[in-house]
Scaffold this active site. Sequence first.
Site, mmCIF file in Angstrom:
data_model
loop_
_atom_site.group_PDB
_atom_site.id
_atom_site.type_symbol
_atom_site.label_atom_id
_atom_site.label_comp_id
_atom_site.label_asym_id
_atom_site.label_seq_id
_atom_site.Cartn_x
_atom_site.Cartn_y
_atom_site.Cartn_z
ATOM 1 C CG ASP A 118 -2.327 2.341 -10.038
ATOM 2 O OD1 ASP A 118 -3.180 2.498 -9.140
ATOM 3 O OD2 ASP A 118 -1.128 2.097 -9.802
ATOM 4 N N GLY A 119 -4.295 5.028 -10.137
ATOM 5 C CA GLY A 119 -4.038 6.401 -9.719
ATOM 6 C C GLY A 119 -5.265 7.268 -9.538
ATOM 7 C CG ASN A 123 -9.186 -3.089 -5.917
ATOM 8 O OD1 ASN A 123 -9.189 -2.959 -7.145
ATOM 9 N ND2 ASN A 123 -8.164 -2.696 -5.179
#
Length: 253
Positions: free
Chosen positions: A33-34, A81
């Site tokens: 994540d990120g 997503n």
Amino acid sequence: MNLRDLVYGLYARRVEGRLDHAQVPKHIGVILDGNRRWAKASGGTPEQGHKAGADKIQELLGWCAETDVEVVTLWMLSTDNLNRPEEQLVPLLGIIENAVRALAADGRWRVHHVGTMDLLPSRTQSVLKEAQEATRDNTGILVNVAVGYGGRQEIADAVRSLLLEHAERGTSFEELAEIVDVEHISEHLYTRGQPDPDLVIRTSGEQRLSGFMLWQSAHSEYYFCEVHWPAFRKVDFLRALRDYAARHRRYGT
């Protein structure tokens, strides 16, 4: 190498030297994540963030190999997503495909897809199938690439597979209701035959599951790391292992 890198390197070696390999998790799940937030903070594009995140995967697997981890599950693309606009999704899928090809070409890892294949474009499906076939005889870490993955979707798919199997056998619903248990469903998960994750790492500071391995992580330990995935360092990885080793796993007892 600047002073900060030198200090981190020395600290990482110190943490690694004190690590008890007998207490290392055998299966680690990672929520990558990120990427986009890292890119924004760096003045880059989301695509550059995803590319940097993909490049980090080989580093992580190298660290896992050094510490005797046996299975790694990488959440690379969720079912949610897939609802992103096409101008975002197409480049992201291309980066994922290249990352999977790189994993297969490395020669050390066994690649296994976890997710709903039918939801993915045909090209992505082909890349995943080819990587899995090409690496099936490798003896290194089993790398689950979670692409088009959702925890609820996995459980739904497992139940559907269980029902179809027993329908072919001629089992009635009443008979199935009498015998079905946790193990029956586990045998139809994407990760059937694998150990459940001992440790799940999520980067970027978010502290939620977001549907990752809902069934398998019932007794997993979680480690939430503030750093965004492309900036994840070996020292962050070793801290997660150290934190895991210090916990007393009770499995509900």
